[in-house]
Design a protein around this motif. Structure first.
Motif, PDB file in Angstrom:
ATOM      1  N   UNK A 122       0.793  -1.216   0.000  1.00 47.94           N
ATOM      2  CA  UNK A 122       0.000   0.000   0.000  1.00 47.94           C
ATOM      3  C   UNK A 122       0.826   1.267   0.000  1.00 47.94           C
ATOM      4  N   UNK A 123       0.119   2.401  -0.044  1.00 53.36           N
ATOM      5  CA  UNK A 123       0.785   3.694  -0.147  1.00 53.36           C
ATOM      6  C   UNK A 123       1.608   4.023   1.091  1.00 53.36           C
ATOM      7  N   UNK A 124       1.115   3.617   2.273  1.00 50.91           N
ATOM      8  CA  UNK A 124       1.829   3.964   3.505  1.00 50.91           C
ATOM      9  C   UNK A 124       3.241   3.399   3.510  1.00 50.91           C
ATOM     10  N   UNK A 125       3.377   2.103   3.235  1.00 53.53           N
ATOM     11  CA  UNK A 125       4.700   1.469   3.204  1.00 53.53           C
ATOM     12  C   UNK A 125       5.530   2.030   2.056  1.00 53.53           C
ATOM     13  N   UNK A 126       4.904   2.243   0.897  1.00 54.75           N
ATOM     14  CA  UNK A 126       5.638   2.768  -0.254  1.00 54.75           C
ATOM     15  C   UNK A 126       6.212   4.149   0.054  1.00 54.75           C
ATOM     16  N   UNK A 127       5.421   5.010   0.688  1.00 59.63           N
ATOM     17  CA  UNK A 127       5.908   6.352   1.010  1.00 59.63           C
ATOM     18  C   UNK A 127       7.065   6.292   2.002  1.00 59.63           C
ATOM     19  N   UNK A 128       6.962   5.403   2.983  1.00 59.74           N
ATOM     20  CA  UNK A 128       8.051   5.264   3.944  1.00 59.74           C
ATOM     21  C   UNK A 128       9.351   4.881   3.254  1.00 59.74           C
ATOM     22  N   UNK A 330       2.273  -6.442   3.710  1.00 59.10           N
ATOM     23  CA  UNK A 330       1.989  -5.031   3.969  1.00 59.10           C
ATOM     24  C   UNK A 330       1.227  -4.867   5.279  1.00 59.10           C
ATOM     25  N   UNK A 331       0.210  -5.716   5.496  1.00 60.84           N
ATOM     26  CA  UNK A 331      -0.585  -5.628   6.720  1.00 60.84           C
ATOM     27  C   UNK A 331       0.258  -5.955   7.955  1.00 60.84           C
ATOM     28  N   UNK A 332       1.107  -6.977   7.851  1.00 58.63           N
ATOM     29  CA  UNK A 332       1.954  -7.336   8.993  1.00 58.63           C
ATOM     30  C   UNK A 332       2.894  -6.193   9.350  1.00 58.63           C
ATOM     31  N   UNK A 333       3.452  -5.541   8.325  1.00 57.64           N
ATOM     32  CA  UNK A 333       4.374  -4.432   8.585  1.00 57.64           C
ATOM     33  C   UNK A 333       3.658  -3.267   9.247  1.00 57.64           C
ATOM     34  N   UNK A 334       2.494  -2.916   8.730  1.00 58.19           N
ATOM     35  CA  UNK A 334       1.783  -1.755   9.280  1.00 58.19           C
ATOM     36  C   UNK A 334       1.305  -1.992  10.705  1.00 58.19           C
ATOM     37  N   UNK A 367       5.627 -11.963  -7.652  1.00 57.50           N
ATOM     38  CA  UNK A 367       4.236 -12.208  -8.081  1.00 57.50           C
ATOM     39  C   UNK A 367       3.519 -10.892  -8.332  1.00 57.50           C
ATOM     40  N   UNK A 368       4.241  -9.942  -8.929  1.00 58.99           N
ATOM     41  CA  UNK A 368       3.606  -8.661  -9.250  1.00 58.99           C
ATOM     42  C   UNK A 368       2.577  -8.838 -10.356  1.00 58.99           C
ATOM     43  N   UNK A 369       1.575  -7.984 -10.316  1.00 63.97           N
ATOM     44  CA  UNK A 369       0.545  -7.960 -11.354  1.00 63.97           C
ATOM     45  C   UNK A 369       0.577  -6.623 -12.052  1.00 63.97           C
ATOM     46  N   UNK A 370       0.410  -6.671 -13.366  1.00 61.59           N
ATOM     47  CA  UNK A 370       0.455  -5.423 -14.128  1.00 61.59           C
ATOM     48  C   UNK A 370      -0.657  -4.481 -13.703  1.00 61.59           C
ATOM     49  N   UNK A 371      -1.820  -5.026 -13.352  1.00 62.32           N
ATOM     50  CA  UNK A 371      -2.930  -4.215 -12.866  1.00 62.32           C
ATOM     51  C   UNK A 371      -3.106  -4.503 -11.390  1.00 62.32           C
ATOM     52  N   UNK A 372      -2.581  -3.662 -10.539  1.00 64.59           N
ATOM     53  CA  UNK A 372      -2.611  -3.964  -9.109  1.00 64.59           C
ATOM     54  C   UNK A 372      -4.029  -4.081  -8.577  1.00 64.59           C
ATOM     55  N   UNK A 373      -4.242  -5.062  -7.706  1.00 62.73           N
ATOM     56  CA  UNK A 373      -5.506  -5.173  -6.998  1.00 62.73           C
ATOM     57  C   UNK A 373      -5.532  -4.143  -5.879  1.00 62.73           C
ATOM     58  N   UNK A 374      -6.719  -3.661  -5.500  1.00 63.92           N
ATOM     59  CA  UNK A 374      -6.776  -2.647  -4.443  1.00 63.92           C
ATOM     60  C   UNK A 374      -6.292  -3.190  -3.111  1.00 63.92           C
ATOM     61  N   UNK A 375      -5.597  -2.341  -2.370  1.00 60.66           N
ATOM     62  CA  UNK A 375      -5.115  -2.679  -1.035  1.00 60.66           C
ATOM     63  C   UNK A 375      -5.832  -1.774  -0.052  1.00 60.66           C
ATOM     64  N   UNK A 376      -6.299  -2.287   1.091  1.00 56.80           N
ATOM     65  CA  UNK A 376      -7.001  -1.436   2.060  1.00 56.80           C
ATOM     66  C   UNK A 376      -6.151  -0.249   2.476  1.00 56.80           C
ATOM     67  N   UNK A 377      -6.813   0.882   2.657  1.00 54.64           N
ATOM     68  CA  UNK A 377      -6.093   2.073   3.099  1.00 54.64           C
ATOM     69  C   UNK A 377      -5.524   1.840   4.481  1.00 54.64           C
ATOM     70  N   UNK A 378      -4.307   2.317   4.693  1.00 54.68           N
ATOM     71  CA  UNK A 378      -3.679   2.161   6.004  1.00 54.68           C
ATOM     72  C   UNK A 378      -4.435   2.984   7.033  1.00 54.68           C
ATOM     73  N   UNK A 379      -4.448   2.488   8.256  1.00 54.42           N
ATOM     74  CA  UNK A 379      -5.156   3.196   9.310  1.00 54.42           C
ATOM     75  C   UNK A 379      -4.449   4.492   9.695  1.00 54.42           C
ATOM     76  N   UNK A 380      -3.192   4.620   9.330  1.00 52.34           N
ATOM     77  CA  UNK A 380      -2.458   5.850   9.605  1.00 52.34           C
ATOM     78  C   UNK A 380      -1.502   6.096   8.458  1.00 52.34           C
ATOM     79  N   UNK A 381      -1.506   7.331   7.923  1.00 54.88           N
ATOM     80  CA  UNK A 381      -0.638   7.628   6.804  1.00 54.88           C
ATOM     81  C   UNK A 381       0.822   7.551   7.175  1.00 54.88           C
TER      82      UNK A 381
END
Length: 715
Positions: A122-128, A330-334, A367-381
């Protein structure tokens, strides 16, 4: 811009209100569960004006309620979160005075961001991650970029360090989770691993699953195959009713009844397990949808919290059935869950392995996908306190792992929060523990730094040639050079000495008797014997033999050191014939001459003297960095004693200087992570790294302060 509070029935509803009021670029400061649902503190990005929030329609509460908060808790939580974030922003502005480098092309950043999204992060981990992007990656190939990505992601995935220690510690482990995730099979696998190491006599199984037809029988079959006892706990029977019968067992594994994450009964189930020192581990189905994983983790941890327990460990099941594992990682990290084991089949015990962070990340990126599936928004940015906390934690863990003495430097920083009357005694005890071994010593000049009332502390060298982060204060050492060297040898085991001046005859004899290795800086006017006459080193440069031109870093730029050496054996009648080394410094880009350096060393060292004298050259910047750190600490830690401030300042200068000079991969990652804390893109230089280290320490203190407040009922 003031901080605003939003309350929704669940996290998604609260985030909808935040976006409606403040826009997509809102800065999330903190979040928590309250009796009314989920509360989020947010602030508009300074570059984007907030929007007026439309009235929100009531949403049915399907989340698990937390214990009721005391009156006034919300206001205190909001005020403290806002205050801490403001302090951190002020710190960043104060410390971020180093000139930012021009932003490089976005090709590398965009490419890595796309890889992360395609893998399901997700965006939270990517931004970090991308906030600490090393400038060296701009010119790197895709293989190097992916290797960096794997290192960063693996550092954020907490895994079991030592399976043997976990099993030997034993205790009571309860596996909890929704229906159908594989708790019973995983229970059998864990029991089998224990039996293989310690035999069947000290392990037992317990099941609380009285609802599924045949649930008892399945576990009983496993127990009979392993020749271990199994106990069934009735629906209303508390766990402590079994404890006396299990007192002789070192390891008890509980297979609990599966419950939907939306079932309010999981609070009662977890509370029922509190009859003894039970550790909980959450079973997560790797093939679950990202939204389901998010809900399972949130609700089960919330249920544990409501029951007065903690849920910090997990096990992945059905890993072989997952098409993509990025959202799970991603969920485990967040959420900060520690991953113990990964189950990837039905065989007992073969299909259970200890989690390996790097391997799991490699598999997720593969196992990347060209069209990413949606990931739940992180509870904290990632830009909020929780995201900042994760970044701080990763950097601190790596500094502790890579730099000798960094843990002691952290402890010294912590002493600055104590009353001054206690700091001296605690510092004495800390320094006694911190300085227990060294391969060598880098001795600084025995004089006050110009314009100041302190002398630069000496540095301990580890067995890799690195500088220990906790320095050695000069006034705490024996008087006299021979006495100091003897003390360093007897107390620390130091056999290498880097000296600021040429030692006198008595010291050289002492060193020669012990076959000690040493290198001494010298002045251009230093006179030495050569070819039957005494001449200055400056006059002997033309006679020296070139030895190459290694690159070093100084003041944020690359410097070429053109070396040459000259044997002084023919004219030196001392017990230790010397060799003179000469270094011509020039700017690598412009070729401009920056100065010349001179060293003297025992001739018997040969080329081994090269690494020593270059290390001494690198240390020239430390007094300047220490002065800078002291000025900052006088502003931020005015109650610290001068001795404690000097210890911290010199330690931070040492860490900053070592990170700038190192070309190791780990140093590149740490530099990028530290400079990313200051925001923007910054050039690699020791001054900017020093500012980032100061911010790191104060950010850690602020985040811990908020965490302590949360434990006391304010968050």
């Amino acid at each position: 811009m003031s901080v605003m509070r939003f309350t929704g029935a669940n996290g998604r509803e609260a985030m909808r209100q935040v976006r409606a009021a403040l826009g997509d670029d809102a800065l999330i400061l903190a979040n928590r569960h309250t009796e009314a649902g989920v509360e989020i503190l947010a602030q508009a990005d300074q570059a984007a004006p907030p929007r007026r929030a439309p009235a929100a329609a009531p949403v049915p509460d399907r989340s698990i309620p937390s214990p009721a908060a005391p009156a006034g808790e919300g206001d205190a939580f909001q005020a403290m979160s806002a205050q801490l974030l403001k302090e951190m922003q002020d710190m960043r502005a104060l410390l971020s005075r180093a000139r930012a480098a021009p932003s490089p092309p976005d090709d590398c950043r965009q490419r890595l961001a796309r890889w992360l999204a395609e893998a399901g992060f997700g965006e939270a981990i990517a931004e970090e991650l991308l906030a600490g992007l090393p400038e060296e990656l701009e010119a790197a190939d895709d293989e190097s970029r992916q290797a960096w990505l794997v290192r960063q992601l693996a550092a954020r995935l907490a895994v079991l360090d030592d399976e043997q220690a976990l099993l030997e510690r034993g205790g009571i482990l309860a596996l909890v989770g929704p229906t159908g995730v594989g708790k019973t099979t995983t229970t059998a696998k864990l029991a089998a691993r224990y039996v293989m190491r310690h035999g069947p006599g000290q392990v037992a199984l317990v099941t609380t699953d009285g609802f599924r037809i045949g649930a008892h029988e399945q576990l009983r079959i496993y127990a009979e195959l392993l020749d271990i006892p199994m106990h069934a706990l009735d629906a209303e029977q508390p766990l402590d009713a079994l404890l006396s019968r299990l007192a002789d067992k070192r390891f008890v594994i509980i297979d609990t009844v599966g419950m939907s994450q939306r079932d309010r009964g999981i609070i009662a189930q977890v509370a029922r397990l509190r009859g003894g020192p039970v550790r909980l581990a959450l079973l997560l189905n790797a093939a679950s949808q990202p939204e389901t994983l998010e809900e399972v983790i949130t609700n089960y941890r919330q249920a544990a919290h409501a029951s007065g327990a903690s849920l910090d460990d997990c096990v992945i099941s059905k890993h072989d059935e997952a098409g993509r594992t990025g959202p799970l990682l991603d969920a485990l990290m967040r959420h900060g869950l520690r991953l113990l084991f990964v189950a990837h089949g039905q065989r007992v015990p073969e299909d259970l392995m200890v989690a390996d962070a790097a391997d799991l990340v490699h598999q997720a990126l593969a196992t990347r996908r060209a069209t990413p599936a949606p990931v739940p928004a992180a509870s904290s940015g990632a830009r909020g306190l929780l995201g900042e906390g994760r970044r701080v934690s990763v950097i601190l863990d790596e500094l502790r792992r890579r730099l000798t003495g960094f843990t002691a430097l952290e402890a010294a920083w912590a002493l600055s929060a104590l009353p001054p009357s206690l700091q001296g005694e605690r510092l004495d005890a800390l320094l006694d523990r911190a300085h227990d071994a060294a391969a060598g010593m880098l001795w600084m000049p025995r004089a006050r730094v110009r314009g100041h009332d302190w002398s630069s502390p000496d540095l301990l060298l580890d067995d890799r040639g690195g500088w220990a982060a906790m320095p050695l204060l000069q006034h705490r050492q024996p008087a006299g050079q021979v006495a100091r060297f003897d003390w360093a040898e007897r107390t620390l085991g130091a056999a290498v000495h880097l000296l600021p001046t040429l030692p006198d005859g008595e010291v050289r004899e002492w060193l020669a008797a012990r076959d000690g290795a040493w290198v001494a800086q010298a002045r251009a006017t230093q006179r030495v014997a050569h070819a039957g006459e005494r001449r200055s080193l400056r006059d002997l440069v033309a006679l020296a033999t070139p030895q190459g031109g290694p690159l070093r870093r100084s003041k944020g730029r690359e410097v070429r050191v053109r070396l040459a050496r000259l044997s002084l054996r023919d004219g030196d009648r001392s017990p230790t014939p010397l060799c003179a080394w000469f270094g011509e410094l020039e700017d690598r880009e412009s070729g401009r001459r920056l100065g010349r350096r001179y060293w003297l060393a025992p001739e018997r060292l040969g080329d081994d003297a090269l690494s020593l004298l270059l290390g001494q050259l690198d240390a020239e910047a430390l007094p300047r960095l220490t002065r800078r750190a002291l000025r900052r600490l006088e502003e931020t830690h005015p109650s610290a004693t001068p001795e404690l401030r000097l210890s911290i300042a010199a330690g931070l200068a040492t860490v900053a200087g070592q990170l700038e000079r190192s070309e190791a991969q780990w140093a590149m990652d740490l530099r990028a992570g530290l400079l990313g804390l200051l925001g923007g893109r910054r050039r690699r230089n020791a001054e900017a790294l020093l500012e980032a280290l100061l911010y790191l320490g104060m950010a850690r203190d602020a985040i811990r302060q908020l965490g302590a407040a949360g434990r006391e009922g304010l968050g």
